[in-house]
Enzyme design. Structure first.
Site, PDB file in Angstrom:
ATOM      1  CB  THR A 120       0.547  -7.970  -3.145  1.00  0.00           C
ATOM      2  OG1 THR A 120       0.656  -7.854  -4.561  1.00  0.00           O
ATOM      3  CG2 THR A 120       1.426  -6.882  -2.526  1.00  0.00           C
ATOM      4  CG  ASP A 121       2.131 -10.690  -7.591  1.00  0.00           C
ATOM      5  OD1 ASP A 121       1.626  -9.578  -7.299  1.00  0.00           O
ATOM      6  OD2 ASP A 121       1.835 -11.312  -8.626  1.00  0.00           O
ATOM      7  CD  GLU A 122       0.957  -4.734  -7.343  1.00  0.00           C
ATOM      8  OE1 GLU A 122       1.377  -3.586  -7.174  1.00  0.00           O
ATOM      9  OE2 GLU A 122      -0.191  -4.985  -7.753  1.00  0.00           O
ATOM     10  CE1 TYR A 147      -1.375  -2.664  -1.883  1.00  0.00           C
ATOM     11  CE2 TYR A 147      -0.407  -3.464  -3.941  1.00  0.00           C
ATOM     12  CZ  TYR A 147      -1.143  -3.684  -2.791  1.00  0.00           C
ATOM     13  OH  TYR A 147      -1.636  -4.945  -2.533  1.00  0.00           O
ATOM     14  CE  LYS A 151      -0.192  -5.974   1.387  1.00  0.00           C
ATOM     15  NZ  LYS A 151      -1.236  -6.251   2.416  1.00  0.00           N
TER      16      LYS A 151
HETATM   17  P1  NAD Z   1      -9.830  -3.995  -0.799  1.00  0.00           P
HETATM   18  O1  NAD Z   1      -9.275  -2.628  -1.025  1.00  0.00           O
HETATM   19  O2  NAD Z   1     -10.977  -4.471  -1.619  1.00  0.00           O
HETATM   20  O3  NAD Z   1     -10.258  -4.151   0.738  1.00  0.00           O
HETATM   21  C1  NAD Z   1      -9.477  -3.679   1.790  1.00  0.00           C
HETATM   22  C2  NAD Z   1     -10.333  -3.627   3.046  1.00  0.00           C
HETATM   23  O4  NAD Z   1      -9.504  -3.166   4.138  1.00  0.00           O
HETATM   24  C3  NAD Z   1     -11.509  -2.653   2.949  1.00  0.00           C
HETATM   25  O5  NAD Z   1     -12.672  -3.260   3.439  1.00  0.00           O
HETATM   26  C4  NAD Z   1     -11.088  -1.483   3.822  1.00  0.00           C
HETATM   27  O6  NAD Z   1     -12.191  -0.820   4.432  1.00  0.00           O
HETATM   28  C5  NAD Z   1     -10.209  -2.173   4.857  1.00  0.00           C
HETATM   29  N1  NAD Z   1      -9.227  -1.260   5.448  1.00  0.00           N
HETATM   30  C6  NAD Z   1      -8.325  -0.470   4.813  1.00  0.00           C
HETATM   31  N2  NAD Z   1      -7.610   0.223   5.712  1.00  0.00           N
HETATM   32  C7  NAD Z   1      -8.046  -0.155   6.946  1.00  0.00           C
HETATM   33  C8  NAD Z   1      -7.689   0.205   8.267  1.00  0.00           C
HETATM   34  N3  NAD Z   1      -6.738   1.129   8.519  1.00  0.00           N
HETATM   35  N4  NAD Z   1      -8.332  -0.391   9.308  1.00  0.00           N
HETATM   36  C9  NAD Z   1      -9.312  -1.329   9.068  1.00  0.00           C
HETATM   37  N5  NAD Z   1      -9.704  -1.681   7.839  1.00  0.00           N
HETATM   38  C10 NAD Z   1      -9.078  -1.100   6.786  1.00  0.00           C
HETATM   39  O7  NAD Z   1      -8.578  -4.981  -0.930  1.00  0.00           O
HETATM   40  P2  NAD Z   1      -8.471  -6.482  -1.446  1.00  0.00           P
HETATM   41  O8  NAD Z   1      -8.257  -6.492  -2.891  1.00  0.00           O
HETATM   42  O9  NAD Z   1      -9.584  -7.282  -0.840  1.00  0.00           O
HETATM   43  O10 NAD Z   1      -7.081  -6.918  -0.757  1.00  0.00           O
HETATM   44  C11 NAD Z   1      -7.048  -7.539   0.515  1.00  0.00           C
HETATM   45  C12 NAD Z   1      -5.616  -7.884   0.853  1.00  0.00           C
HETATM   46  O11 NAD Z   1      -5.084  -8.756  -0.140  1.00  0.00           O
HETATM   47  C13 NAD Z   1      -4.675  -6.677   0.893  1.00  0.00           C
HETATM   48  O12 NAD Z   1      -3.770  -6.848   1.967  1.00  0.00           O
HETATM   49  C14 NAD Z   1      -3.952  -6.726  -0.443  1.00  0.00           C
HETATM   50  O13 NAD Z   1      -2.677  -6.147  -0.362  1.00  0.00           O
HETATM   51  C15 NAD Z   1      -3.874  -8.220  -0.664  1.00  0.00           C
HETATM   52  N6  NAD Z   1      -3.787  -8.657  -2.079  1.00  0.00           N
HETATM   53  C16 NAD Z   1      -4.704  -8.234  -2.988  1.00  0.00           C
HETATM   54  C17 NAD Z   1      -4.642  -8.711  -4.290  1.00  0.00           C
HETATM   55  C18 NAD Z   1      -5.650  -8.302  -5.341  1.00  0.00           C
HETATM   56  O14 NAD Z   1      -5.492  -8.672  -6.500  1.00  0.00           O
HETATM   57  N7  NAD Z   1      -6.721  -7.607  -5.001  1.00  0.00           N
HETATM   58  C19 NAD Z   1      -3.613  -9.581  -4.655  1.00  0.00           C
HETATM   59  C20 NAD Z   1      -2.685  -9.979  -3.696  1.00  0.00           C
HETATM   60  C21 NAD Z   1      -2.795  -9.513  -2.397  1.00  0.00           C
HETATM   61  O1  TDX Z   2      -8.519   1.007 -16.095  1.00  0.00           O
HETATM   62  C1  TDX Z   2      -7.485   0.339 -16.027  1.00  0.00           C
HETATM   63  N1  TDX Z   2      -6.815   0.014 -17.169  1.00  0.00           N
HETATM   64  C2  TDX Z   2      -5.678  -0.729 -17.180  1.00  0.00           C
HETATM   65  O2  TDX Z   2      -5.119  -0.994 -18.256  1.00  0.00           O
HETATM   66  C3  TDX Z   2      -6.954  -0.129 -14.758  1.00  0.00           C
HETATM   67  C4  TDX Z   2      -7.665   0.203 -13.474  1.00  0.00           C
HETATM   68  C5  TDX Z   2      -5.805  -0.899 -14.791  1.00  0.00           C
HETATM   69  N2  TDX Z   2      -5.185  -1.183 -15.949  1.00  0.00           N
HETATM   70  C6  TDX Z   2      -3.988  -2.057 -15.937  1.00  0.00           C
HETATM   71  C7  TDX Z   2      -2.929  -1.747 -14.908  1.00  0.00           C
HETATM   72  C8  TDX Z   2      -2.385  -3.111 -14.574  1.00  0.00           C
HETATM   73  O3  TDX Z   2      -1.371  -3.477 -15.500  1.00  0.00           O
HETATM   74  O4  TDX Z   2      -4.481  -3.363 -15.605  1.00  0.00           O
HETATM   75  C9  TDX Z   2      -3.570  -4.065 -14.754  1.00  0.00           C
HETATM   76  C10 TDX Z   2      -4.264  -4.413 -13.459  1.00  0.00           C
HETATM   77  O5  TDX Z   2      -4.498  -3.213 -12.755  1.00  0.00           O
HETATM   78  P1  TDX Z   2      -5.128  -3.186 -11.274  1.00  0.00           P
HETATM   79  O6  TDX Z   2      -6.445  -3.867 -11.276  1.00  0.00           O
HETATM   80  O7  TDX Z   2      -5.053  -1.780 -10.782  1.00  0.00           O
HETATM   81  O8  TDX Z   2      -4.134  -4.175 -10.512  1.00  0.00           O
HETATM   82  P2  TDX Z   2      -2.570  -4.129 -10.160  1.00  0.00           P
HETATM   83  O9  TDX Z   2      -2.018  -2.766 -10.238  1.00  0.00           O
HETATM   84  O10 TDX Z   2      -1.912  -5.207 -10.986  1.00  0.00           O
HETATM   85  O11 TDX Z   2      -2.606  -4.556  -8.607  1.00  0.00           O
HETATM   86  C11 TDX Z   2      -3.553  -5.561  -8.158  1.00  0.00           C
HETATM   87  O12 TDX Z   2      -2.921  -6.805  -7.972  1.00  0.00           O
HETATM   88  C12 TDX Z   2      -2.063  -6.956  -6.897  1.00  0.00           C
HETATM   89  C13 TDX Z   2      -4.250  -5.143  -6.870  1.00  0.00           C
HETATM   90  O13 TDX Z   2      -4.893  -3.903  -7.061  1.00  0.00           O
HETATM   91  C14 TDX Z   2      -3.291  -5.106  -5.725  1.00  0.00           C
HETATM   92  O14 TDX Z   2      -3.968  -4.785  -4.521  1.00  0.00           O
HETATM   93  C15 TDX Z   2      -2.680  -6.463  -5.602  1.00  0.00           C
HETATM   94  O15 TDX Z   2      -1.701  -6.430  -4.602  1.00  0.00           O
END
Ligand code: NAD
Ligand code: TDX
Length: 331
Positions: A120-122, A147, A151
């Site tokens: 992630t960019d975080e 988190y 990562k």
């Molecule tokens: P998500 O939380 O929707 O899914 C995560 C999955 O991993 C789930 O199915 C969960 O059951 C599985 N999991 C968690 N711990 C586990 C373990 N110990 N063993 C096996 N499985 C396990 O997450 P997502 O949003 O699909 O993110 C996927 C990846 O992309 C992550 O690595 C996250 O850091 C990265 N990412 C997410 C975003 C975003 O905006 N969602 C952005 C950038 C990077």
């Molecule tokens: O109810 C809400 N209200 C609100 O204002 C929630 C759930 C979030 N927010 C804000 C917080 C953040 O500024 O919205 C923005 C986005 O929040 P999230 O969806 O929780 O995302 P963020 O914290 O930016 O992280 C996401 O992007 C990077 C993913 O959850 C991460 O897994 C990924 O790595």
């Protein structure tokens, strides 16, 4: 190609498995997923007959070792992913993100298997509001939350395993994803499903924080581009120039759902809330010829809203519990 997809029952992983089955008939997919609260078999229902789903934990070294030994490549998506959950209880993030990645690394090292690590960019921390700067591959790591710290730790392990053991790995750091099958704890689906269930959307603080939105299909096409042609040891940043502040995104959702633009609540802000993320994906575009397809955010948001409207069966059983958890934290 025999591809092991960790976390394939989660949001991005499930979308990745769907598109792989659709577009790459030469790839046989095994999913390893612990089916935590964030993963579900239902997300893989449309491809259930085309893949193998193994329910298991990354920390189960023997299982990971066996599955990696049977694979040509691993796409490692599995992680604990929600910042608010990490603030409330960081322990599962250490286990899944750090120890889990270590377990994958040891297995690919032993068996000489190609790895793509999804991050992630975080990990870069946040940027100031209103300045024309973006994250690049050389931005120093500076994570803010439990988190992002886990990562970042995982990314550093991958880099060390490449350098020390010659593991064939690439890393990608992507910005905020949106699209179908995203857990309703996350910002966009939480607001859509709040409106669909007669609740008011909830905005943290003033809503000035900026996120760089990318459609999940574009993230996944970039992951495939890196798996196909990425240089071993490299980090690629994935982003689609989708910067918006949270208030604007919320207003867009309200408008697309025919609601009053002020029909939402301001709630308690997130502790340590990152101000702004923004990705410079120039290297990925120039060197690997990748480009996003979903360049109209309102359009992508509209089809995401339609997906949640049409697939209430997928999210409705989760809604009460998710909102009860937020209510306890004043959010
Ligand atoms: P998500 O939380 O929707 O899914 C995560 C999955 O991993 C789930 O199915 C969960 O059951 C599985 N999991 C968690 N711990 C586990 C373990 N110990 N063993 C096996 N499985 C396990 O997450 P997502 O949003 O699909 O993110 C996927 C990846 O992309 C992550 O690595 C996250 O850091 C990265 N990412 C997410 C975003 C975003 O905006 N969602 C952005 C950038 C990077
Ligand atoms: O109810 C809400 N209200 C609100 O204002 C929630 C759930 C979030 N927010 C804000 C917080 C953040 O500024 O919205 C923005 C986005 O929040 P999230 O969806 O929780 O995302 P963020 O914290 O930016 O992280 C996401 O992007 C990077 C993913 O959850 C991460 O897994 C990924 O790595």
């Amino acid at each position: 190609m025999r591809l092991l997809v960790t976390g394939g029952a989660g949001f991005i992983g499930a979308n990745f498995v769907h598109s792989t089955v659709r577009e790459r008939p030469d790839v046989s997919v095994t999913v390893l997923d612990a089916l935590t609260y964030a993963g579900s078999r239902e997300s893989l229902a449309p491809v259930a007959d085309d893949i193998r789903l193994v329910e298991g934990d990354l920390a189960d070294e023997q299982l990971v070792e066996r599955l990696v030994a049977e694979s040509d490549a691993v796409a490692h998506f599995a992680a604990e992913t929600h910042v608010d959950n990490a603030l409330a209880d960081p322990a599962p993030f250490l286990r899944s993100n750090v120890i889990g990645t270590f377990s994958v690394l040891e297995a690919v090292r032993r068996h000489g298997v190609r790895l793509h690590h999804v991050s992630t960019d975080e990990v870069y921390g946040d940027l100031p509001l209103g300045e024309d700067v973006r994250f690049t591959e050389s931005t120093p790591y500076n994570p803010s939350s439990p988190y992002s710290a886990t990562k970042a730790s995982a990314d550093l392990l991958v880099r060390a395993w490449v350098r020390s053991y010659g593991v064939r790995a690439t890393i990608s750091n992507c910005s905020n994803n949106y699209g179908p099958y995203q857990h309703i704890e996350k910002f966009i689906p939480r607001q859509i499903t709040n409106i669909l269930t007669g609740r008011r959307p909830k905005l943290y603080g003033a809503g000035a924080n900026v996120r760089d939105w990318i459609h999940v299909e574009d993230h996944n096409s970039a992951v495939w581009r890196i798996l196909d042609g990425g240089e071993i040891g490299r980090t690629y940043l994935i982003g689609a120039d989708g910067e918006r502040d949270n208030l604007s995104v919320l207003r867009m959702i309200l408008q697309l759902m025919d609601r009053d633009p002020d029909d939402f609540d301001h709630v308690t802000d997130r502790a340590g809330h990152d101000l702004r993320y923004a990705i410079d994906s120039g290297a990925l575009r120039d060197e690997l010829g990748w480009a996003p397809k979903h360049t109209d955010f309102a359009d992508g948001l509209g089809s995401t809203i339609a997906w949640y409207r049409d697939n209430e069966w997928w999210w409705a059983p989760l809604k009460e519990r998710v909102e009860a958890g937020y209510a306890k934290r004043g959010q």
